[in-house]
Design a protein around this motif. Sequence first.
Motif, PDB file in Angstrom:
ATOM      1  N   ILE A  60     -27.587   2.481 -13.288  1.00 49.60           N
ATOM      2  CA  ILE A  60     -28.900   2.314 -13.914  1.00 49.60           C
ATOM      3  C   ILE A  60     -29.831   3.485 -13.601  1.00 49.60           C
ATOM      4  N   SER A  61     -29.864   3.909 -12.349  1.00 47.94           N
ATOM      5  CA  SER A  61     -30.846   4.925 -11.953  1.00 47.94           C
ATOM      6  C   SER A  61     -30.512   6.325 -12.462  1.00 47.94           C
ATOM      7  N   LYS A  62     -29.250   6.627 -12.692  1.00 47.45           N
ATOM      8  CA  LYS A  62     -28.872   7.968 -13.128  1.00 47.45           C
ATOM      9  C   LYS A  62     -28.775   8.112 -14.638  1.00 47.45           C
ATOM     10  N   ALA A  63     -28.909   7.025 -15.371  1.00 40.92           N
ATOM     11  CA  ALA A  63     -28.758   7.080 -16.827  1.00 40.92           C
ATOM     12  C   ALA A  63     -29.881   7.894 -17.458  1.00 40.92           C
ATOM     13  N   PRO A  64     -29.541   8.929 -18.212  1.00 41.28           N
ATOM     14  CA  PRO A  64     -30.581   9.731 -18.848  1.00 41.28           C
ATOM     15  C   PRO A  64     -31.212   9.048 -20.069  1.00 41.28           C
ATOM     16  N   SER A  65     -30.532   8.050 -20.648  1.00 38.46           N
ATOM     17  CA  SER A  65     -31.081   7.334 -21.798  1.00 38.46           C
ATOM     18  C   SER A  65     -30.506   5.922 -21.839  1.00 38.46           C
ATOM     19  N   ASP A  66     -31.155   5.064 -22.601  1.00 40.20           N
ATOM     20  CA  ASP A  66     -30.673   3.693 -22.742  1.00 40.20           C
ATOM     21  C   ASP A  66     -29.320   3.640 -23.441  1.00 40.20           C
ATOM     22  N   ASN A  67     -29.138   4.496 -24.431  1.00 39.35           N
ATOM     23  CA  ASN A  67     -27.871   4.529 -25.155  1.00 39.35           C
ATOM     24  C   ASN A  67     -26.724   4.942 -24.239  1.00 39.35           C
ATOM     25  N   LEU A  68     -26.954   5.966 -23.443  1.00 40.66           N
ATOM     26  CA  LEU A  68     -25.920   6.431 -22.519  1.00 40.66           C
ATOM     27  C   LEU A  68     -25.659   5.391 -21.426  1.00 40.66           C
ATOM     28  N   GLN A  69     -26.692   4.664 -21.034  1.00 38.80           N
ATOM     29  CA  GLN A  69     -26.508   3.599 -20.047  1.00 38.80           C
ATOM     30  C   GLN A  69     -25.612   2.491 -20.606  1.00 38.80           C
ATOM     31  N   ALA A  70     -25.797   2.154 -21.859  1.00 43.34           N
ATOM     32  CA  ALA A  70     -24.955   1.135 -22.493  1.00 43.34           C
ATOM     33  C   ALA A  70     -23.505   1.608 -22.583  1.00 43.34           C
ATOM     34  N   GLN A  71     -23.308   2.878 -22.930  1.00 46.59           N
ATOM     35  CA  GLN A  71     -21.956   3.440 -22.966  1.00 46.59           C
ATOM     36  C   GLN A  71     -21.329   3.440 -21.573  1.00 46.59           C
ATOM     37  N   ALA A  72     -22.144   3.755 -20.572  1.00 44.60           N
ATOM     38  CA  ALA A  72     -21.656   3.802 -19.196  1.00 44.60           C
ATOM     39  C   ALA A  72     -21.263   2.413 -18.705  1.00 44.60           C
ATOM     40  N   MET A  73     -22.019   1.399 -19.069  1.00 48.27           N
ATOM     41  CA  MET A  73     -21.689   0.031 -18.668  1.00 48.27           C
ATOM     42  C   MET A  73     -20.340  -0.380 -19.243  1.00 48.27           C
ATOM     43  N   TYR A  74     -20.113  -0.028 -20.492  1.00 47.23           N
ATOM     44  CA  TYR A  74     -18.828  -0.335 -21.126  1.00 47.23           C
ATOM     45  C   TYR A  74     -17.697   0.421 -20.428  1.00 47.23           C
ATOM     46  N   ALA A  75     -17.907   1.717 -20.164  1.00 43.25           N
ATOM     47  CA  ALA A  75     -16.886   2.535 -19.504  1.00 43.25           C
ATOM     48  C   ALA A  75     -16.596   2.024 -18.097  1.00 43.25           C
ATOM     49  N   TYR A  76     -17.640   1.622 -17.366  1.00 38.73           N
ATOM     50  CA  TYR A  76     -17.475   1.091 -16.013  1.00 38.73           C
ATOM     51  C   TYR A  76     -16.612  -0.169 -16.030  1.00 38.73           C
ATOM     52  N   ASN A  77     -16.953  -1.099 -16.909  1.00 35.25           N
ATOM     53  CA  ASN A  77     -16.199  -2.361 -16.982  1.00 35.25           C
ATOM     54  C   ASN A  77     -14.770  -2.147 -17.465  1.00 35.25           C
ATOM     55  N   GLU A  78     -14.583  -1.204 -18.383  1.00 35.02           N
ATOM     56  CA  GLU A  78     -13.238  -0.904 -18.873  1.00 35.02           C
ATOM     57  C   GLU A  78     -12.366  -0.336 -17.741  1.00 35.02           C
ATOM     58  N   GLU A  79     -12.909   0.616 -16.985  1.00 33.87           N
ATOM     59  CA  GLU A  79     -12.160   1.196 -15.869  1.00 33.87           C
ATOM     60  C   GLU A  79     -11.902   0.166 -14.769  1.00 33.87           C
ATOM     61  N   LYS A  80     -12.875  -0.690 -14.527  1.00 31.18           N
ATOM     62  CA  LYS A  80     -12.710  -1.733 -13.508  1.00 31.18           C
ATOM     63  C   LYS A  80     -11.572  -2.668 -13.903  1.00 31.18           C
ATOM     64  N   ALA A  81     -11.545  -3.061 -15.167  1.00 33.40           N
ATOM     65  CA  ALA A  81     -10.480  -3.939 -15.648  1.00 33.40           C
ATOM     66  C   ALA A  81      -9.120  -3.251 -15.583  1.00 33.40           C
ATOM     67  N   ASN A  82      -9.056  -1.983 -15.998  1.00 35.50           N
ATOM     68  CA  ASN A  82      -7.791  -1.242 -15.953  1.00 35.50           C
ATOM     69  C   ASN A  82      -7.266  -1.128 -14.522  1.00 35.50           C
ATOM     70  N   ALA A  83      -8.155  -0.811 -13.590  1.00 39.62           N
ATOM     71  CA  ALA A  83      -7.733  -0.673 -12.183  1.00 39.62           C
ATOM     72  C   ALA A  83      -7.306  -2.021 -11.610  1.00 39.62           C
ATOM     73  N   TYR A  84      -8.013  -3.066 -11.971  1.00 39.25           N
ATOM     74  CA  TYR A  84      -7.666  -4.410 -11.485  1.00 39.25           C
ATOM     75  C   TYR A  84      -6.294  -4.835 -12.000  1.00 39.25           C
ATOM     76  N   LEU A  85      -6.044  -4.614 -13.280  1.00 38.62           N
ATOM     77  CA  LEU A  85      -4.778  -5.023 -13.874  1.00 38.62           C
ATOM     78  C   LEU A  85      -3.602  -4.165 -13.427  1.00 38.62           C
ATOM     79  N   SER A  86      -3.875  -2.924 -13.004  1.00 40.15           N
ATOM     80  CA  SER A  86      -2.792  -2.054 -12.557  1.00 40.15           C
ATOM     81  C   SER A  86      -2.310  -2.369 -11.150  1.00 40.15           C
ATOM     82  N   LYS A  87      -3.077  -3.163 -10.388  1.00 41.29           N
ATOM     83  CA  LYS A  87      -2.690  -3.496  -9.010  1.00 41.29           C
ATOM     84  C   LYS A  87      -1.766  -4.672  -8.972  1.00 41.29           C
TER      85      LYS A  87
END
Length: 87
Positions: A60-87
């Motif tokens: 939240i604090s490093k997001a330069p814009s609201d749009n990029l923050q929304a993209q980052a939230m999606y990317a964060y959750n996608e990577e979290k799910a991928n890492a969780y499922l790979s274990k």
Amino acid sequence: MKKCFAWALLASLCGGVAPAKAEMAYLDEVRALGAVAGQGLACGATKYDTFEMLAMAILISKAPSDNLQAQAMYAYNEEKANAYLSK
């Protein structure tokens, strides 16, 4: 596994210590945090909730814009799910 998560958390928090290291792009940093979060979730780390809170604060604090923050939230959750499922 708990030590692995602790080392990954320490590495992600202290990643900017090296003076010659180039700064990561915002979305790349968020994806890296998501991957660490997924590994911590998969191994049942006791400090997972704390890491998740810190990762969200960074997201939240490093997001330069609201749009990029929304993209980052999606990317964060996608990577979290991928890492969780790979274990």
